[in-house]
Write an enzyme that holds these catalytic residues in place. Sequence first.
Site, PDB file in Angstrom:
ATOM      1  N   CYS A  23       0.841  -1.199   0.000  1.00  0.00           N
ATOM      2  CA  CYS A  23       0.000   0.000   0.000  1.00  0.00           C
ATOM      3  C   CYS A  23       0.877   1.250   0.000  1.00  0.00           C
ATOM      4  O   CYS A  23       0.572   2.237  -0.678  1.00  0.00           O
ATOM      5  CB  CYS A  23      -0.913   0.016   1.222  1.00  0.00           C
ATOM      6  SG  CYS A  23      -2.062  -1.359   1.329  1.00  0.00           S
ATOM      7  N   ASP A 403      34.776  20.205  19.457  1.00  0.00           N
ATOM      8  CA  ASP A 403      35.287  21.563  19.623  1.00  0.00           C
ATOM      9  C   ASP A 403      35.575  21.753  21.115  1.00  0.00           C
ATOM     10  O   ASP A 403      35.106  20.966  21.947  1.00  0.00           O
ATOM     11  CB  ASP A 403      34.229  22.557  19.146  1.00  0.00           C
ATOM     12  CG  ASP A 403      34.628  23.996  19.409  1.00  0.00           C
ATOM     13  OD1 ASP A 403      35.756  24.371  19.070  1.00  0.00           O
ATOM     14  OD2 ASP A 403      33.802  24.728  19.992  1.00  0.00           O
ATOM     15  N   ASP A 593      30.797  26.594  14.812  1.00  0.00           N
ATOM     16  CA  ASP A 593      31.357  25.402  14.181  1.00  0.00           C
ATOM     17  C   ASP A 593      30.512  24.910  13.021  1.00  0.00           C
ATOM     18  O   ASP A 593      30.626  23.751  12.616  1.00  0.00           O
ATOM     19  CB  ASP A 593      31.499  24.294  15.229  1.00  0.00           C
ATOM     20  CG  ASP A 593      32.393  24.711  16.375  1.00  0.00           C
ATOM     21  OD1 ASP A 593      33.560  25.027  16.118  1.00  0.00           O
ATOM     22  OD2 ASP A 593      31.923  24.725  17.522  1.00  0.00           O
TER      23      ASP A 593
END
Length: 695
Positions: A23, A403, A593
């Site tokens: 379906c 970071d 960043d």
Amino acid sequence: MDQPVTPARTIDLAIGGMTCASCVSRVEKALGKVPGVQSVAVNLATESAHLLAAPGTSMEALTAAVARAGYTAELRAQARPQSHRREKLELIAAVALSAPLFASMLVPLPGGLELALATLMQFWLGARFYIAGFKALRAGAANMDVLVALGTTAAYGLSLWDFATTGPLYFESSAAIITFIRLGKFLESRVKREAAGAITGLNSLRPALAHVPGRGDVAVQSLIPGDEVELRPGERVPADGVILSGTSSLDESPLTGESLPVARAPGEHLLAGALNLDGVLRLRVTSRAGESFLDRIARLIEAAQASKARVQHLADRVAAVFVPVIMVIAAFTFLGWLLHGATLATAIINAVSVLVIACPCALGLATPAAILAGTGAAARLGILLRNADAIETAAHVNMVVFDKTGTLTSGQPHLTDIPFLRGITVERALDIASALAASDTHPLASALRRPSPPQAEAVRILPGRGVEGTIAGQRYILGSAALIADAGGTAPEVATTATLSYLARADGTCLAAFAFADTLRPGARAAIERLKSMGIGVMLLSGDREAAAQAVGQELGIEQIIAHATPEQKIATIQALHAAGKTAAMVGDGVNDAPALAAASLGMAMGQGADAAIEAADVSLLRPDLALVPDALALSRQTWSVLWQGLFWAMIYNLIGIPAAAFGLLSPTIAGAAMAASSVCVVANALRLRKWRQK
């Protein structure tokens, strides 16, 4: 008249009538042919379709295309919650009607009573299969309903013939198939509703009314930015806002996953849906209806739950040809038994068993059920997984790159010293630095800001390096040692492990060096150790100076440390990791960043409510807790494992069941029970993810 949907490119539809994986494929093909539709993803578990369409794509064209395929469609926002009362009552009726037929295998019933009970089962409670199967065939395809309709009709017809010729009756077979399939669908819908509890829970956080001084209680939908609202103890925040007066503790756990109450005071931001615990607050609304943090989270979770994993496309292709292939196998089963000398009844019963056991419901549910449950569990922890691809990538991450400032550290540095001055006073150096820092978003800039700084003109942010601007006719730069070197100067040597930022004239002549201290985030070392225990490598990639980066790395137990990295060098480092065969995740604050987050296989942004973090990252961590990093990866691994378990069980039922049915080892009754059980097992297995907890 054709009504345009909206100028929006995203359209979410509620699809009615889907029963199996085939379906899904048919609805996708139908919607994909509508002019203006650019992409479409249909989800069996949520019974929805997520489309990207050109402006002007009409709702009538979409609903007509779905109707031609044999299903119904309406805008999801306008869809009424489905009532399961009728479904429950019909299941009770099916059990009541079929129970005497089951009992007839032990205690014979009059043939006329069996016929009456079986006829009610076949053409009342089984009517849905005929209707849905007819629509599918009219659309030129076949689905689960066709298989069930064929199978039950064959068993009922055989028994009807035998009733007329006084032969043995098999009415219990057709009745059992209908009952077990209805039971399976009923249980399946229940567990699907439970799995979708993340969205239901978020929607329940929205209060209907807000207290507006001078206007009384008003509908939350009517609030606009600037309105002032009074919030009493025990009430939920009606819209994002800023506290004007009052202090209180708030429960933000449904939004951020933070289990402990958070104290809030004037000037701080509140999130819609948070529960006010003990104080009276007055706040100024900052978001319109539908644009709050809560609304953005709900939209992202819905989009993630509607997304498809790459492996699902393979399952969809299999499902598209599955039903026709099964019908061929059933025909060969029927002919094979006749040629083998079996009776007509035996041949029909075995063919019916093949048709029933093969229904591909579980195949269509395996992937979406796992995604549905996994994203819901993540949201409760304060983790937003953007889509199925993000889950797949996170499950295979073997390197995490962090970071430093604002990620491993708290991001709230303070100025500790000015270890270098040349030709300038401390006050003048601080005034110039404050003027430049006023426009900078870097965490170090906040530590340099002072009240009433001089006016800086022609300010330019230099991502990853610093900022420059003109003050009283003189051009200055403020930032890293690399920025000073680029300007032609040399940053002075300072014997410290602190983070340093330098103030210089535009020609590179260094005037001052500022030293900053920042604290590590609580639990940072535990998060790093947990990543290592999962077999994941860890790297610190920082734009800070070597001494500062090494000091943080050593304290956290990180061996791979790269300092002095510019945004371009960060991207190059991540690309080198990919070239070395690593699947690298980058964890940053979502703003400074952004390039590195985009370059990584998986971008993980920390920062509650930041648009850059929520709207762009593959994974958003809604509170600054580094434990969420290994949590996100571990939960993704578990989700991916459950997804494959579901596909395995969906296939193994068919790989074992179809041959067993063809060789006469399964009766239609057992086949119906097994088919229903396969769907329930797949979805129930996925539901285990809702109880996932950090180990």
